[in-house]
Design a protein around this motif. Structure first.
Motif, PDB file in Angstrom:
ATOM      1  N   ARG A  28       0.827  -1.208   0.000  1.00 45.24           N
ATOM      2  CA  ARG A  28       0.000   0.000   0.000  1.00 45.24           C
ATOM      3  C   ARG A  28       0.860   1.256   0.000  1.00 45.24           C
ATOM      4  N   ILE A  29       0.483   2.214  -0.828  1.00 43.05           N
ATOM      5  CA  ILE A  29       1.056   3.556  -0.820  1.00 43.05           C
ATOM      6  C   ILE A  29      -0.016   4.506  -0.305  1.00 43.05           C
ATOM      7  N   ALA A  30       0.315   5.298   0.719  1.00 42.17           N
ATOM      8  CA  ALA A  30      -0.686   6.146   1.376  1.00 42.17           C
ATOM      9  C   ALA A  30      -0.188   7.577   1.493  1.00 42.17           C
ATOM     10  N   LEU A  31      -1.094   8.515   1.256  1.00 42.22           N
ATOM     11  CA  LEU A  31      -0.849   9.934   1.487  1.00 42.22           C
ATOM     12  C   LEU A  31      -1.841  10.414   2.542  1.00 42.22           C
ATOM     13  N   LEU A  32      -1.338  11.043   3.608  1.00 46.96           N
ATOM     14  CA  LEU A  32      -2.182  11.452   4.725  1.00 46.96           C
ATOM     15  C   LEU A  32      -1.921  12.909   5.076  1.00 46.96           C
ATOM     16  N   HIS A  33      -2.968  13.577   5.530  1.00 51.16           N
ATOM     17  CA  HIS A  33      -2.835  14.954   6.016  1.00 51.16           C
ATOM     18  C   HIS A  33      -3.659  15.090   7.293  1.00 51.16           C
ATOM     19  N   GLY A  34      -3.048  15.657   8.317  1.00 51.05           N
ATOM     20  CA  GLY A  34      -3.758  15.863   9.575  1.00 51.05           C
ATOM     21  C   GLY A  34      -3.030  16.858  10.440  1.00 51.05           C
TER      22      GLY A  34
END
Length: 248
Positions: A28-34
């Motif tokens: 899995r490749i994931a991009l997150l913003h928080g």
């Protein structure tokens, strides 16, 4: 230390794409913003309330994860299990920037150097705002219909910095900081009602910081032959997710 995980939980969002390599193993490749935040004034179990520091920071993360399903999903796409728990681990690259808002004005704590990073002498160097972390956690998926799964996940991020909150070592020389940058820098370094002495302990440099990402997600499968053995290596699925960041 006080546990701010629930008190300072903040909304976040992300998107990830997964490659099914084997029935149980997915990449899995994931991009997150928080964002993360904390406020000493809300401390309940330690004397950090007297320290009276606070911060907030946005976090942008790009990660590569290996997921391992705890149930075999090789029976074909339409007959996949109703509920599938999984674990995951990987590596992430993230960006952060601790700040403080005072009466509507936002101050960048890293550039100010609240522990003397910009002063001459035996002080730590300014910390980098881009770092690596080790994500790992657990989640599950539930079959909604032929093409959709819903699920939830909690992932811990082990970082290699102690400055997510801009607090790690000792207070700097107060006179030197005031002479170099003025009263505002001195206040951002030490906001307590009774200022601490120079070079006394400000944080705990023995433990690196962590943050936690919890999300709920909806998965759409682009092909009905996704889980057939002879096509596992060439099919993809796409995900979007909404979740929560929290800092510790």
């Amino acid at each position: 230390d006080d546990n701010f995980t629930l008190v300072f939980t903040r909304p976040a969002f992300g998107i990830h794409t997964t490659l099914v390599v084997f029935p149980r193993v997915h990449f899995r490749i994931a991009l997150l913003h928080g964002s993360i935040s904390a406020n000493d004034a809300q401390a309940s179990f330690t004397s950090n309330g007297d320290r009276n520091l606070r911060f907030y920071s946005e976090i942008n993360e790009a990660g590569f994860h290996i997921l391992y399903s705890l149930q075999n999903r090789s029976r074909g796409f339409t007959k996949r299990n109703f509920a599938v728990p999984y674990v995951f681990a990987g590596i992430s690259y993230f960006q952060f920037a601790p700040k403080r808002n005072i009466n509507g004005t936002v101050y960048d704590l890293q550039s100010i150097g609240t522990e003397g990073q910009n002063l001459p002498g035996n002080y730590p160097k300014p910390y980098k705002l881009q770092q690596f972390s080790v994500p790992f956690g657990i989640g599950f998926k539930i079959k909604v219909n032929k093409n959709f799964d819903a699920g939830a996940e909690t992932g811990f991020r082990k970082t290699f910095t102690d400055y997510l909150d801009d607090v790690s070592g000792n207070y700097p020389d107060k006179t030197a900081l005031y002479n170099a940058q003025g009263s505002l820098a001195l206040y951002l370094s030490d906001s307590s009602a009774e200022p601490h002495d120079s070079f006394t302990r400000r944080g705990n440099p023995d433990n690196s910081d962590w943050y936690v990402y919890t999300n709920i997600h909806l998965t759409y499968y682009f092909t009905t032959s996704l889980f057939k053995q002879y096509k596992l290596k060439s099919q993809y699925k796409g995900n979007t997710c909404k979740g929560l960041f929290s800092g510790k």
